[in-house]
Scaffold this active site. Structure first.
Site, short mmCIF file in Angstrom:
data_model
loop_
_atom_site.label_atom_id
_atom_site.label_comp_id
_atom_site.label_asym_id
_atom_site.label_seq_id
_atom_site.Cartn_x
_atom_site.Cartn_y
_atom_site.Cartn_z
N GLN A 102 0.88 -1.23 0.14
CA GLN A 102 0.01 0.02 -0.18
C GLN A 102 1.05 1.24 0.14
O GLN A 102 0.31 2.52 -0.14
CB GLN A 102 -0.93 0.21 1.26
CG GLN A 102 -1.92 -1.02 1.26
CD GLN A 102 -2.47 -1.27 2.79
OE1 GLN A 102 -3.41 -0.50 3.15
NE2 GLN A 102 -1.81 -2.05 3.74
N ASN A 103 2.13 1.05 0.09
CA ASN A 103 3.19 2.19 0.21
C ASN A 103 3.31 2.85 -1.09
O ASN A 103 3.33 1.97 -1.98
CB ASN A 103 4.40 1.86 0.94
CG ASN A 103 4.29 1.45 2.27
OD1 ASN A 103 3.12 1.67 2.83
ND2 ASN A 103 5.15 0.57 2.84
N VAL A 104 3.70 4.04 -0.97
CA VAL A 104 4.01 4.88 -2.23
C VAL A 104 5.53 5.33 -2.31
O VAL A 104 6.00 6.26 -3.07
CB VAL A 104 2.99 6.06 -2.35
CG1 VAL A 104 1.54 5.49 -2.67
CG2 VAL A 104 3.24 6.96 -0.98
N HIS A 120 -1.38 1.26 -4.20
CA HIS A 120 -1.88 2.68 -4.07
C HIS A 120 -0.99 3.76 -4.98
O HIS A 120 -1.10 4.90 -4.86
CB HIS A 120 -1.90 3.30 -2.69
CG HIS A 120 -3.01 2.85 -1.80
ND1 HIS A 120 -2.92 2.45 -0.52
CD2 HIS A 120 -4.19 1.93 -2.29
CE1 HIS A 120 -4.10 1.80 -0.10
NE2 HIS A 120 -4.77 1.54 -1.34
N CYS A 128 -0.14 14.85 -15.13
CA CYS A 128 -0.69 15.74 -15.73
C CYS A 128 -2.10 15.68 -15.57
O CYS A 128 -2.64 14.85 -16.13
CB CYS A 128 -0.14 16.70 -16.95
SG CYS A 128 -1.18 17.95 -17.45
N CYS A 149 2.49 21.40 -15.68
CA CYS A 149 2.88 20.94 -16.78
C CYS A 149 3.25 21.86 -17.99
O CYS A 149 2.69 22.96 -18.02
CB CYS A 149 1.78 19.69 -17.39
SG CYS A 149 2.10 19.04 -18.78
N GLY A 188 2.87 -4.75 9.19
CA GLY A 188 2.80 -2.80 9.15
C GLY A 188 1.60 -2.26 8.53
O GLY A 188 1.72 -1.25 7.97
N PRO A 215 3.49 -4.02 15.78
CA PRO A 215 3.55 -3.81 17.14
C PRO A 215 2.21 -3.49 17.99
O PRO A 215 2.12 -3.74 19.25
CB PRO A 215 4.31 -2.37 17.26
CG PRO A 215 4.64 -1.98 15.96
CD PRO A 215 4.01 -2.65 14.87
N ALA A 233 8.53 -4.45 12.24
CA ALA A 233 8.85 -4.98 11.04
C ALA A 233 10.45 -5.32 10.95
O ALA A 233 10.47 -6.48 10.50
CB ALA A 233 8.18 -4.15 10.03
P1 NAD Z 1 -1.16 2.95 8.56
O1 NAD Z 1 -0.64 4.21 8.58
O2 NAD Z 1 -2.77 3.04 8.45
O3 NAD Z 1 -0.86 1.85 9.47
C1 NAD Z 1 0.41 1.85 10.03
C2 NAD Z 1 0.46 0.59 10.92
O4 NAD Z 1 1.88 0.29 10.95
C3 NAD Z 1 -0.09 0.41 12.20
O5 NAD Z 1 -0.98 -0.76 12.40
C4 NAD Z 1 1.15 0.43 13.16
O6 NAD Z 1 0.77 -0.21 14.44
C5 NAD Z 1 2.09 -0.19 12.39
N1 NAD Z 1 3.52 0.08 12.76
C6 NAD Z 1 3.86 1.15 13.25
N2 NAD Z 1 5.42 1.24 13.41
C7 NAD Z 1 5.70 -0.26 13.00
C8 NAD Z 1 6.86 -0.90 12.93
N3 NAD Z 1 8.14 -0.39 13.12
N4 NAD Z 1 6.75 -2.18 12.31
C9 NAD Z 1 5.48 -2.71 11.86
N5 NAD Z 1 4.31 -2.08 11.98
C10 NAD Z 1 4.50 -0.67 12.29
O7 NAD Z 1 -0.68 2.39 7.22
P2 NAD Z 1 -1.50 1.59 5.99
O8 NAD Z 1 -2.21 0.49 6.65
O9 NAD Z 1 -0.40 1.19 4.93
O10 NAD Z 1 -2.52 2.47 5.35
C11 NAD Z 1 -2.39 3.76 5.08
C12 NAD Z 1 -2.24 4.33 3.68
O11 NAD Z 1 -1.16 5.30 3.88
C13 NAD Z 1 -1.63 3.36 3.01
O12 NAD Z 1 -2.60 3.14 1.93
C14 NAD Z 1 -0.56 4.11 2.31
O13 NAD Z 1 -0.60 4.22 0.70
C15 NAD Z 1 -0.44 5.43 2.82
N6 NAD Z 1 0.87 5.61 3.30
C16 NAD Z 1 2.17 5.24 2.78
C17 NAD Z 1 3.43 5.34 3.45
C18 NAD Z 1 4.59 5.21 2.54
O14 NAD Z 1 4.67 4.67 1.59
N7 NAD Z 1 5.61 4.65 3.64
C19 NAD Z 1 3.37 6.34 4.64
C20 NAD Z 1 2.41 6.90 5.29
C21 NAD Z 1 1.08 6.44 4.41
ZN ZN Z 2 -0.23 18.58 -19.37
#
Ligand code: NAD
Ligand code: ZN
Length: 248
Positions: A102-104, A120, A128, A149, A188, A215, A233
């Site tokens: 889900q991370n970007v 995501h 653009c 753009c 996470g 956690p 993690a």
């Molecule tokens: P979330 O922010 O909703 O939840 C974070 C989860 O990580 C919690 O359950 C928390 O307990 C846990 N956590 C905290 N520290 C941790 C560690 N050291 N090890 C393991 N787990 C830990 O995140 P989500 O469920 O991914 O949903 C939120 C949305 O936010 C996602 O769709 C994502 O696109 C976006 N997002 C992405 C980033 C990134 O790309 N790094 C950062 C913030 C939000």
């Molecule tokens: Zn354009």
């Protein structure tokens, strides 16, 4: 915790097809704050005011300034941690096939994982809103906010805002990976953002073992996941992979 680490290593040793669903928590040890939970961005700002597509359309300057700029600086400097690296090792051992993230932040790819579904989207690219041209974020001129753009349109990050649909090809590939795996690692994620939080349910229903690393407890804990390994993690994943290598 020691027993559960051994148990997870054992489950992975027996598995032939492992998938992982990762969330913001896996990148916390890389210095990127999550949205929810302790130290999360949501403690400071209201998601519906900054991460919803309607908010962006209404006031792109406001969203660019607060959310996107803040995230971009953090993401630009971040490096993969022991959890991202542990998943690379798990792929090299022939166990892990697909990561659904889900991370970007692009950290799985930077670490070296080869099959990553970016559920995501990604912050590394901008799009653009008028002509659909895509440009690497680092090549976008940020001297003016919102960035524009050549055609005069406004750039938006190529990621999925609240209120937008998951690209259908990502959704269907994720569902397939979830249904085919025999172990699903959920690392996470707070498991409250739909439809990502449904991925482990698909695995469970298909008979896979679901292992959570976090956690804190989540809505999946005790309901969908077979067990939760309570911890960070990087630390937990590193120890599981070390134990697995001893077993193989
Ligand atoms: P979330 O922010 O909703 O939840 C974070 C989860 O990580 C919690 O359950 C928390 O307990 C846990 N956590 C905290 N520290 C941790 C560690 N050291 N090890 C393991 N787990 C830990 O995140 P989500 O469920 O991914 O949903 C939120 C949305 O936010 C996602 O769709 C994502 O696109 C976006 N997002 C992405 C980033 C990134 O790309 N790094 C950062 C913030 C939000
Ligand atoms: Zn354009």
């Amino acid at each position: 915790m020691e027993d559960l680490i051994k148990r997870a290593a054992q489950d992975l040793a027996e598995a032939k097809n492992v998938a992982a669903l990762t969330g913001a928590g896996i990148s916390v040890e890389s210095g990127i704050p999550p949205f929810r939970g302790k130290g999360g961005l949501w403690e400071k700002i209201d998601p519906m005011e900054y991460a919803h597509i309607d908010a962006f359309m209404r006031d792109p300057v406001k969203v660019w300034n607060v959310l996107i700029k803040e995230m971009k600086d953090i993401v630009d400097q971040a490096q993969p941690n022991a959890a991202h690296k542990g998943l690379v090792r798990l792929e090299k051992l022939g166990k892990l096939k697909t990561i659904i993230t889900q991370n970007v932040d692009g950290l799985h790819q930077l670490a070296g994982s080869t099959d990553v579904i970016e559920f995501h989207g990604n912050f590394a690219w901008q799009r653009c809103m008028d002509c659909d041209r895509r440009l690497k974020t680092r090549n976008v001129d940020m001297s003016q906010i919102p960035p524009h753009c050549e055609c005069g349109g406004i750039f938006r990050p190529d990621c999925v805002f609240f209120g937008e649909l998951i690209p259908p090809q990502h959704l269907s590939r994720s569902q397939l990976a979830a249904a085919q795996c025999d172990v699903m690692l959920v690392i996470g994620t707070s498991a409250v953002v739909q439809p990502a939080s449904y991925i482990p349910v698909i695995s469970k229903e298909a008979g896979a073992r679901v292992i959570e690393i976090n956690p804190e407890r989540t809505p999946l804990t005790g309901a969908v996941s077979d067990y939760l390994i309570t911890g960070k993690a990087g630390e937990v994943t590193g120890r599981i992979v070390a134990e697995l290598e001893r077993l193989l």
